[in-house]
Design a protein around this motif. Structure first.
Motif, PDB file in Angstrom:
ATOM      1  N   TRP A  36       0.856  -1.180   0.000  1.00 13.23           N
ATOM      2  CA  TRP A  36       0.000   0.000   0.000  1.00 13.23           C
ATOM      3  C   TRP A  36       0.899   1.239   0.000  1.00 13.23           C
ATOM      4  O   TRP A  36       1.867   1.317   0.769  1.00 13.23           O
ATOM      5  CB  TRP A  36      -0.895   0.025   1.244  1.00 13.23           C
ATOM      6  CG  TRP A  36      -1.977  -1.004   1.231  1.00 13.23           C
ATOM      7  CD1 TRP A  36      -1.931  -2.262   1.765  1.00 13.23           C
ATOM      8  CD2 TRP A  36      -3.278  -0.861   0.645  1.00 13.23           C
ATOM      9  NE1 TRP A  36      -3.115  -2.909   1.554  1.00 13.23           N
ATOM     10  CE2 TRP A  36      -3.964  -2.077   0.872  1.00 13.23           C
ATOM     11  CE3 TRP A  36      -3.939   0.165  -0.031  1.00 13.23           C
ATOM     12  CZ2 TRP A  36      -5.282  -2.284   0.435  1.00 13.23           C
ATOM     13  CZ3 TRP A  36      -5.232  -0.045  -0.463  1.00 13.23           C
ATOM     14  CH2 TRP A  36      -5.893  -1.253  -0.227  1.00 13.23           C
ATOM     15  N   ARG A  38       0.465   5.746  -0.478  1.00 13.07           N
ATOM     16  CA  ARG A  38      -0.522   6.817  -0.392  1.00 13.07           C
ATOM     17  C   ARG A  38       0.059   8.103  -0.962  1.00 13.07           C
ATOM     18  O   ARG A  38       1.282   8.266  -1.030  1.00 13.07           O
ATOM     19  CB  ARG A  38      -0.978   7.030   1.046  1.00 13.07           C
ATOM     20  CG  ARG A  38       0.095   7.545   1.993  1.00 13.07           C
ATOM     21  CD  ARG A  38      -0.428   7.544   3.432  1.00 13.07           C
ATOM     22  NE  ARG A  38       0.558   8.059   4.365  1.00 13.07           N
ATOM     23  CZ  ARG A  38       0.389   8.052   5.691  1.00 13.07           C
ATOM     24  NH1 ARG A  38      -0.727   7.554   6.234  1.00 13.07           N
ATOM     25  NH2 ARG A  38       1.333   8.545   6.477  1.00 13.07           N
ATOM     26  N   GLU A  46       3.944   7.886  -1.212  1.00 20.31           N
ATOM     27  CA  GLU A  46       4.630   7.532   0.025  1.00 20.31           C
ATOM     28  C   GLU A  46       4.347   6.074   0.356  1.00 20.31           C
ATOM     29  O   GLU A  46       3.188   5.643   0.354  1.00 20.31           O
ATOM     30  CB  GLU A  46       4.140   8.427   1.165  1.00 20.31           C
ATOM     31  CG  GLU A  46       4.733   8.080   2.522  1.00 20.31           C
ATOM     32  CD  GLU A  46       4.029   8.806   3.671  1.00 20.31           C
ATOM     33  OE1 GLU A  46       4.616   8.888   4.758  1.00 20.31           O
ATOM     34  OE2 GLU A  46       2.886   9.262   3.476  1.00 20.31           O
ATOM     35  N   VAL A  48       3.573   2.923   2.523  1.00 22.82           N
ATOM     36  CA  VAL A  48       2.829   2.726   3.762  1.00 22.82           C
ATOM     37  C   VAL A  48       3.148   1.361   4.382  1.00 22.82           C
ATOM     38  O   VAL A  48       3.584   1.266   5.519  1.00 22.82           O
ATOM     39  CB  VAL A  48       1.314   2.856   3.517  1.00 22.82           C
ATOM     40  CG1 VAL A  48       0.533   2.555   4.803  1.00 22.82           C
ATOM     41  CG2 VAL A  48       0.966   4.234   2.983  1.00 22.82           C
ATOM     42  N   TYR A  60       6.647  -1.756   7.273  1.00 20.31           N
ATOM     43  CA  TYR A  60       5.793  -0.607   7.533  1.00 20.31           C
ATOM     44  C   TYR A  60       6.615   0.679   7.536  1.00 20.31           C
ATOM     45  O   TYR A  60       7.770   0.692   7.976  1.00 20.31           O
ATOM     46  CB  TYR A  60       5.094  -0.740   8.896  1.00 20.31           C
ATOM     47  CG  TYR A  60       4.109  -1.879   8.960  1.00 20.31           C
ATOM     48  CD1 TYR A  60       4.488  -3.131   9.422  1.00 20.31           C
ATOM     49  CD2 TYR A  60       2.805  -1.701   8.542  1.00 20.31           C
ATOM     50  CE1 TYR A  60       3.587  -4.187   9.470  1.00 20.31           C
ATOM     51  CE2 TYR A  60       1.884  -2.741   8.590  1.00 20.31           C
ATOM     52  CZ  TYR A  60       2.283  -3.985   9.046  1.00 20.31           C
ATOM     53  OH  TYR A  60       1.386  -5.025   9.083  1.00 20.31           O
ATOM     54  N   SER A  63       5.813   6.044  10.113  1.00 25.12           N
ATOM     55  CA  SER A  63       4.673   6.896  10.458  1.00 25.12           C
ATOM     56  C   SER A  63       3.404   6.102  10.754  1.00 25.12           C
ATOM     57  O   SER A  63       2.469   6.636  11.363  1.00 25.12           O
ATOM     58  CB  SER A  63       4.394   7.882   9.321  1.00 25.12           C
ATOM     59  OG  SER A  63       4.151   7.187   8.113  1.00 25.12           O
ATOM     60  N   VAL A  64       3.357   4.830  10.332  1.00 23.29           N
ATOM     61  CA  VAL A  64       2.144   4.029  10.550  1.00 23.29           C
ATOM     62  C   VAL A  64       2.403   2.796  11.407  1.00 23.29           C
ATOM     63  O   VAL A  64       1.446   2.091  11.772  1.00 23.29           O
ATOM     64  CB  VAL A  64       1.508   3.598   9.214  1.00 23.29           C
ATOM     65  CG1 VAL A  64       1.266   4.792   8.314  1.00 23.29           C
ATOM     66  CG2 VAL A  64       2.338   2.539   8.509  1.00 23.29           C
ATOM     67  N   MET A  83      -6.455   0.200   9.351  1.00 22.35           N
ATOM     68  CA  MET A  83      -5.888   1.460   9.826  1.00 22.35           C
ATOM     69  C   MET A  83      -6.575   1.863  11.125  1.00 22.35           C
ATOM     70  O   MET A  83      -7.788   2.056  11.147  1.00 22.35           O
ATOM     71  CB  MET A  83      -6.064   2.555   8.767  1.00 22.35           C
ATOM     72  CG  MET A  83      -5.501   2.167   7.403  1.00 22.35           C
ATOM     73  SD  MET A  83      -5.595   3.507   6.203  1.00 22.35           S
ATOM     74  CE  MET A  83      -7.361   3.661   6.003  1.00 22.35           C
ATOM     75  N   ASP A  90      -2.935  11.294   7.955  1.00 19.31           N
ATOM     76  CA  ASP A  90      -3.126  10.072   7.168  1.00 19.31           C
ATOM     77  C   ASP A  90      -4.021  10.319   5.960  1.00 19.31           C
ATOM     78  O   ASP A  90      -4.210   9.423   5.130  1.00 19.31           O
ATOM     79  CB  ASP A  90      -3.745   8.969   8.030  1.00 19.31           C
ATOM     80  CG  ASP A  90      -2.826   8.505   9.141  1.00 19.31           C
ATOM     81  OD1 ASP A  90      -3.330   8.273  10.268  1.00 19.31           O
ATOM     82  OD2 ASP A  90      -1.614   8.365   8.906  1.00 19.31           O
ATOM     83  N   TYR A  94      -5.117   6.297  -1.255  1.00 17.56           N
ATOM     84  CA  TYR A  94      -4.372   5.069  -0.964  1.00 17.56           C
ATOM     85  C   TYR A  94      -4.442   4.134  -2.167  1.00 17.56           C
ATOM     86  O   TYR A  94      -5.517   3.890  -2.715  1.00 17.56           O
ATOM     87  CB  TYR A  94      -4.938   4.384   0.276  1.00 17.56           C
ATOM     88  CG  TYR A  94      -4.530   5.076   1.560  1.00 17.56           C
ATOM     89  CD1 TYR A  94      -5.050   6.310   1.913  1.00 17.56           C
ATOM     90  CD2 TYR A  94      -3.588   4.490   2.413  1.00 17.56           C
ATOM     91  CE1 TYR A  94      -4.656   6.950   3.082  1.00 17.56           C
ATOM     92  CE2 TYR A  94      -3.195   5.121   3.581  1.00 17.56           C
ATOM     93  CZ  TYR A  94      -3.735   6.357   3.909  1.00 17.56           C
ATOM     94  OH  TYR A  94      -3.334   6.986   5.066  1.00 17.56           O
TER      95      TYR A  94
END
Length: 129
Positions: A36, A38, A46, A48, A60, A63-64, A83, A90, A94
């Motif tokens: 994934w 985004r 970016e 994810v 990952y 940031s997540v 999520m 965020d 996506y």
């Protein structure tokens, strides 16, 4: 060939949860690593999260990490992004993506946009404060 279609985006309040889905059509879905990405307004793509072909590798973005979970169901040709504890930052479109080069995937920890061969059309996630 692999076609990817995302769904599940929407508007959610900060602190809430949302699960994105990505349905794949085509042969040999289980042979692809999945990810994934985004894109927020005015910014580039970016990374994810990413998962290897057998689910044994998970990566990952910092940031997540601890908030998002990637998973896949090879029997259903599906990949998901759960999520949690969503933040306004965020907010983005996506995209799910797939690649067949597992060596490159492992070397780059699934983070490099150029690795991916197939992309979905994207689904909008908006997190209100």
């Amino acid at each position: 060939q692999l076609q990817l279609v995302e769904s599940g985006g929407g508007l959610v309040q900060a602190g809430g949860s949302l699960t994105l889905s990505c349905a794949a059509s085509g042969r040999a879905f289980r042979n692809y690593a999945l990810a994934w990405f985004r894109q927020a307004p005015g910014k580039g793509l970016e990374f994810v999260a990413a998962m290897g072909w057998n689910g044994g590798q998970e990566y990952y973005a910092d940031s997540v990490k601890g908030r998002f979970i990637i998973s896949r169901d090879n029997a259903k040709n599906m990949v998901y992004l759960q999520m949690n504890r969503l933040k306004p930052e965020d907010t983005a479109v996506y995209y799910c993506a797939a690649e067949a080069d597992h060596v490159a995937f492992t070397r780059q920890s699934g983070r490099k946009v150029d690795e991916y061969d197939y992309w979905g059309q994207g689904t909008q996630v908006t997190v209100s404060s």
